[in-house]
Design an enzyme around this catalytic site. Structure first.
Site, PDB file in Angstrom:
ATOM      1  N   GLY A   1       7.031  -7.687  -1.668  1.00 13.36           N
ATOM      2  CA  GLY A   1       8.368  -7.327  -2.335  1.00 13.36           C
ATOM      3  C   GLY A   1       8.842  -5.714  -1.623  1.00 13.36           C
ATOM      4  O   GLY A   1      10.035  -5.446  -1.511  1.00 13.36           O
ATOM      5  N   ASP A   2       7.844  -5.080  -0.949  1.00 13.63           N
ATOM      6  CA  ASP A   2       8.257  -3.846  -0.387  1.00 13.63           C
ATOM      7  C   ASP A   2       9.136  -4.038   0.910  1.00 13.63           C
ATOM      8  O   ASP A   2       8.928  -4.924   1.788  1.00 13.63           O
ATOM      9  CB  ASP A   2       7.178  -2.890   0.107  1.00 13.63           C
ATOM     10  CG  ASP A   2       6.645  -2.200  -1.031  1.00 13.63           C
ATOM     11  OD1 ASP A   2       7.437  -1.864  -2.277  1.00 13.63           O
ATOM     12  OD2 ASP A   2       5.475  -1.523  -1.121  1.00 13.63           O
TER      13      ASP A   2
ATOM     14  N   LYS B   1      18.942  -4.668 -13.860  1.00 12.15           N
ATOM     15  CA  LYS B   1      19.781  -3.504 -13.636  1.00 12.15           C
ATOM     16  C   LYS B   1      21.095  -4.314 -13.015  1.00 12.15           C
ATOM     17  O   LYS B   1      22.215  -3.906 -13.205  1.00 12.15           O
ATOM     18  CB  LYS B   1      19.312  -2.611 -12.646  1.00 12.15           C
ATOM     19  CG  LYS B   1      17.849  -1.972 -13.130  1.00 12.15           C
ATOM     20  CD  LYS B   1      18.472  -0.693 -14.118  1.00 12.15           C
ATOM     21  CE  LYS B   1      17.322  -0.070 -14.788  1.00 12.15           C
ATOM     22  NZ  LYS B   1      17.764   0.871 -15.825  1.00 12.15           N
TER      23      LYS B   1
ATOM     24  N   SER C   1      19.768   1.411 -10.056  1.00 12.23           N
ATOM     25  CA  SER C   1      18.754   1.673  -9.263  1.00 12.23           C
ATOM     26  C   SER C   1      19.131   1.301  -7.820  1.00 12.23           C
ATOM     27  O   SER C   1      19.826   0.092  -7.854  1.00 12.23           O
ATOM     28  CB  SER C   1      17.498   0.997  -9.681  1.00 12.23           C
ATOM     29  OG  SER C   1      16.484   0.875  -8.430  1.00 12.23           O
ATOM     30  N   ALA C   2      18.691   1.706  -6.812  1.00 16.04           N
ATOM     31  CA  ALA C   2      18.800   1.234  -5.362  1.00 16.04           C
ATOM     32  C   ALA C   2      18.506  -0.140  -5.115  1.00 16.04           C
ATOM     33  O   ALA C   2      18.891  -0.776  -4.578  1.00 16.04           O
ATOM     34  CB  ALA C   2      18.329   2.288  -4.358  1.00 16.04           C
TER      35      ALA C   2
ATOM     36  N   TYR D   1      12.898  -6.633 -13.250  1.00 14.82           N
ATOM     37  CA  TYR D   1      13.446  -5.530 -13.450  1.00 14.82           C
ATOM     38  C   TYR D   1      14.633  -5.227 -12.483  1.00 14.82           C
ATOM     39  O   TYR D   1      16.098  -4.646 -13.089  1.00 14.82           O
ATOM     40  CB  TYR D   1      12.458  -4.221 -13.012  1.00 14.82           C
ATOM     41  CG  TYR D   1      12.761  -2.848 -12.627  1.00 14.82           C
ATOM     42  CD1 TYR D   1      13.245  -2.107 -13.767  1.00 14.82           C
ATOM     43  CD2 TYR D   1      13.248  -2.458 -11.436  1.00 14.82           C
ATOM     44  CE1 TYR D   1      13.990  -0.910 -13.454  1.00 14.82           C
ATOM     45  CE2 TYR D   1      13.795  -1.009 -11.111  1.00 14.82           C
ATOM     46  CZ  TYR D   1      14.268  -0.306 -12.359  1.00 14.82           C
ATOM     47  OH  TYR D   1      14.937   0.817 -12.208  1.00 14.82           O
TER      48      TYR D   1
ATOM     49  N   ARG E   1       2.548  -4.060   0.191  1.00 10.43           N
ATOM     50  CA  ARG E   1       2.876  -4.626  -1.121  1.00 10.43           C
ATOM     51  C   ARG E   1       3.909  -5.544  -1.100  1.00 10.43           C
ATOM     52  O   ARG E   1       4.875  -5.425  -0.583  1.00 10.43           O
ATOM     53  CB  ARG E   1       3.091  -3.365  -2.026  1.00 10.43           C
ATOM     54  CG  ARG E   1       3.174  -3.559  -3.533  1.00 10.43           C
ATOM     55  CD  ARG E   1       3.364  -2.344  -4.312  1.00 10.43           C
ATOM     56  NE  ARG E   1       4.788  -1.583  -3.839  1.00 10.43           N
ATOM     57  CZ  ARG E   1       4.993  -0.362  -4.622  1.00 10.43           C
ATOM     58  NH1 ARG E   1       4.236   0.154  -5.216  1.00 10.43           N
ATOM     59  NH2 ARG E   1       6.072   0.169  -4.107  1.00 10.43           N
TER      60      ARG E   1
HETATM   61  C1  WQD Z   1       7.458   4.300  -2.060  1.00  9.11           C
HETATM   62  C2  WQD Z   1       6.662   4.081  -0.799  1.00  9.11           C
HETATM   63  C3  WQD Z   1       5.160   2.058  -0.987  1.00  9.11           C
HETATM   64  C4  WQD Z   1       2.518   3.410  -4.010  1.00  9.11           C
HETATM   65  C5  WQD Z   1      10.096   1.408  -6.769  1.00  9.11           C
HETATM   66  C6  WQD Z   1      11.226   0.195  -7.615  1.00  9.11           C
HETATM   67  C7  WQD Z   1      12.394   0.820  -7.608  1.00  9.11           C
HETATM   68  C8  WQD Z   1      12.387   2.139  -8.453  1.00  9.11           C
HETATM   69  C9  WQD Z   1      11.459   3.072  -8.079  1.00  9.11           C
HETATM   70  C10 WQD Z   1      12.185   2.336 -10.943  1.00  9.11           C
HETATM   71  C11 WQD Z   1       6.674   2.542  -0.417  1.00  9.11           C
HETATM   72  C12 WQD Z   1       4.279   3.106  -0.730  1.00  9.11           C
HETATM   73  C13 WQD Z   1       3.435   3.252  -3.028  1.00  9.11           C
HETATM   74  C14 WQD Z   1       1.091   3.458  -3.625  1.00  9.11           C
HETATM   75  C15 WQD Z   1       1.954   3.220  -1.308  1.00  9.11           C
HETATM   76  N1  WQD Z   1      11.998   1.864 -10.055  1.00  9.11           N
HETATM   77  N2  WQD Z   1       3.263   3.248  -1.666  1.00  9.11           N
HETATM   78  N3  WQD Z   1       0.985   3.517  -2.265  1.00  9.11           N
HETATM   79  O1  WQD Z   1       8.827   1.026  -4.082  1.00  9.11           O
HETATM   80  O2  WQD Z   1      10.563   2.613  -3.363  1.00  9.11           O
HETATM   81  O3  WQD Z   1      10.648   1.774  -5.551  1.00  9.11           O
HETATM   82  O4  WQD Z   1      10.157   2.578  -7.682  1.00  9.11           O
HETATM   83  O5  WQD Z   1      12.376   2.857 -11.692  1.00  9.11           O
HETATM   84  O6  WQD Z   1      13.001   0.096  -8.304  1.00  9.11           O
HETATM   85  O7  WQD Z   1      11.126  -0.704  -6.408  1.00  9.11           O
HETATM   86  O8  WQD Z   1       8.945   3.186  -4.882  1.00  9.11           O
HETATM   87  O9  WQD Z   1       7.141   4.892  -5.380  1.00  9.11           O
HETATM   88  O10 WQD Z   1       6.479   2.581  -5.855  1.00  9.11           O
HETATM   89  O11 WQD Z   1       6.812   3.022  -3.262  1.00  9.11           O
HETATM   90  O12 WQD Z   1       1.669   3.304  -0.040  1.00  9.11           O
HETATM   91  O13 WQD Z   1      -0.069   3.358  -4.249  1.00  9.11           O
HETATM   92  O14 WQD Z   1       5.222   4.386  -1.175  1.00  9.11           O
HETATM   93  O15 WQD Z   1       4.688   1.005  -0.262  1.00  9.11           O
HETATM   94  O16 WQD Z   1       6.707   2.483   0.867  1.00  9.11           O
HETATM   95  P1  WQD Z   1       9.834   1.972  -4.102  1.00  9.11           P
HETATM   96  P2  WQD Z   1       7.299   3.680  -4.504  1.00  9.11           P
END
Ligand code: WQD
Length: 340
Positions: free
Chosen positions: A296-297, A155, A126-127, A151, A294
């Site tokens: 950690g974001d 990885k 994962s990135a 998590y 959120r």
């Molecule tokens: C994307 C954007 C949120 C939900 C995570 C894990 C990564 C990988 C994929 C996998 C962000 C915003 C989100 C919501 C929102 N894991 N958001 N409201 O955080 O880039 O990556 O998932 O298996 O390891 O960290 O993806 O889709 O959760 O969020 O505003 O209800 O959408 O803040 O900017 P993320 P995401």
């Protein structure tokens, strides 16, 4: 016995789409999965769509003896290792489960592979391994390991382990694929993402608002340093991602050692751009409110995808509109996922 590709976690979201593309490209496929977070129904649909059959066994990667049996029963050429837990928040609460499943599970898999003289492995990374401080566009040469949750750390730990493994014995051919944000579904609308409970990720959340299962989206922060203040991510169509695995398989057939590849488009879209694209494709209005950031974001995360383009000859092709169209097609036809 014909040579087969073994997919661990092959009934899950990315595994099922990759199974389909492998079958369409003439590969024989064996899938194992413990079905803890996925459904056998996904493979039935893959079989219907491809008119080909998949061998399936309900096996947990931590069960060395059951795993060994799979290698003894089939002529496995390479392993695509998708199996693992993937929810960031849950990993903070249940770190032991995450390290058990993701780290110890991979270790068991590698041990059983070596025991059976199978040395080709493609790992679902994962990135997130680049951590919170990585500057986008992110290249594979950037440091990894500054992870912020179990998590992500799991990885990263697996990647380190695989590097050491590849260095220990030249027979290993290992590719780690660092996924950016997989979204979308197969064009047929027959297979797609089916998260358990309330989705953590943006696109599954939006599509559940669209079918009326959830009331409204919370946008986590609109004061980031981005065009509209909301978080920017590199969304990649799951079928493009699946095809990236086939490109990596072809590459690893003739390259030894360890290699890491970003699988992303190289383009970033904000939360509001995603919502807008989804609204256009579905014709629906997605109500949202702006909430706190959120924990950690980060503001922006997108790939430099050049290495995969140069070495694997692979590039993501689908645009955001197609990703949202296919997400909606799947969600509207299967409002309860595989649970009919
Ligand atoms: C994307 C954007 C949120 C939900 C995570 C894990 C990564 C990988 C994929 C996998 C962000 C915003 C989100 C919501 C929102 N894991 N958001 N409201 O955080 O880039 O990556 O998932 O298996 O390891 O960290 O993806 O889709 O959760 O969020 O505003 O209800 O959408 O803040 O900017 P993320 P995401």
């Amino acid at each position: 016995m014909n040579k087969s590709i073994l997919l661990t976690g092959g009934t899950g979201y990315i595994g099922s789409h990759t199974t389909l593309e492998l079958l369409n490209n003439g590969y024989e496929v064996v899938v194992i999965d413990n079905l803890s977070n996925s459904s056998r129904e996904s493979l039935k649909r893959v079989e219907q769509l491809t008119q080909k059959s998949v061998t399936f066994a309900q096996v947990d990667v931590r069960d060395a003896e059951a795993l060994n049996q799979v290698f003894e029963n089939h002529n496995i050429q390479s392993v695509l290792h998708f199996a693992g837990h993937k929810a960031v928040g849950e990993s903070v609460e249940k770190p032991i489960q995450y390290y058990q499943n993701n780290v110890a599970g991979t270790l068991t898999l590698c041990e059983v592979m070596a025991r059976n003289n199978v040395f080709e492995l493609i790992f679902s990374s994962s990135a997130t391994v680049y951590g919170a401080n990585a500057q986008s566009p992110i290249s594979e040469s950037m440091p990894i390991g500054a992870t912020t949750n179990p998590y992500g750390t799991s990885k990263y730990m697996v990647e380190r382990m695989l590097m050491d493994l590849a260095a220990s014995d030249p027979r290993w051919r290992i590719a780690t694929l660092r996924y950016f944000n997989p979204v979308g579904a197969h064009r047929s609308g027959q297979i797609g993402e089916d998260p358990n409970g309330i989705p953590n990720n943006l696109v599954p959340f939006v599509s559940q608002v669209a079918v009326g299962k959830l009331d409204q989206l919370q946008v986590f922060g609109n004061d980031y340093d981005t065009t509209d203040g909301t978080g920017v991510r590199d969304y990649i169509h799951v079928v493009d991602l699946a095809l990236g695995h086939i490109a990596a398989l072809r590459y690893m057939d003739s390259h030894q050692g360890f290699e890491a590849f970003n699988l992303g488009t190289g383009k970033g879209y904000s939360v509001l751009e995603v919502v807008d694209a989804f609204e256009q494709q579905s014709g629906l209005n997605i109500p949202y409110t702006v909430a706190q950031r959120r924990p950690g974001d980060i503001a922006k995360c997108f790939a430099n995808p050049e290495k995969a383009s140069k070495l694997l000859g692979w590039q993501a092709k689908c645009e955001l509109a197609e990703m949202m169209r296919d997400t909606w097609h799947w969600q509207s036809q299967n409002p309860n996922g595989y649970d009919q």
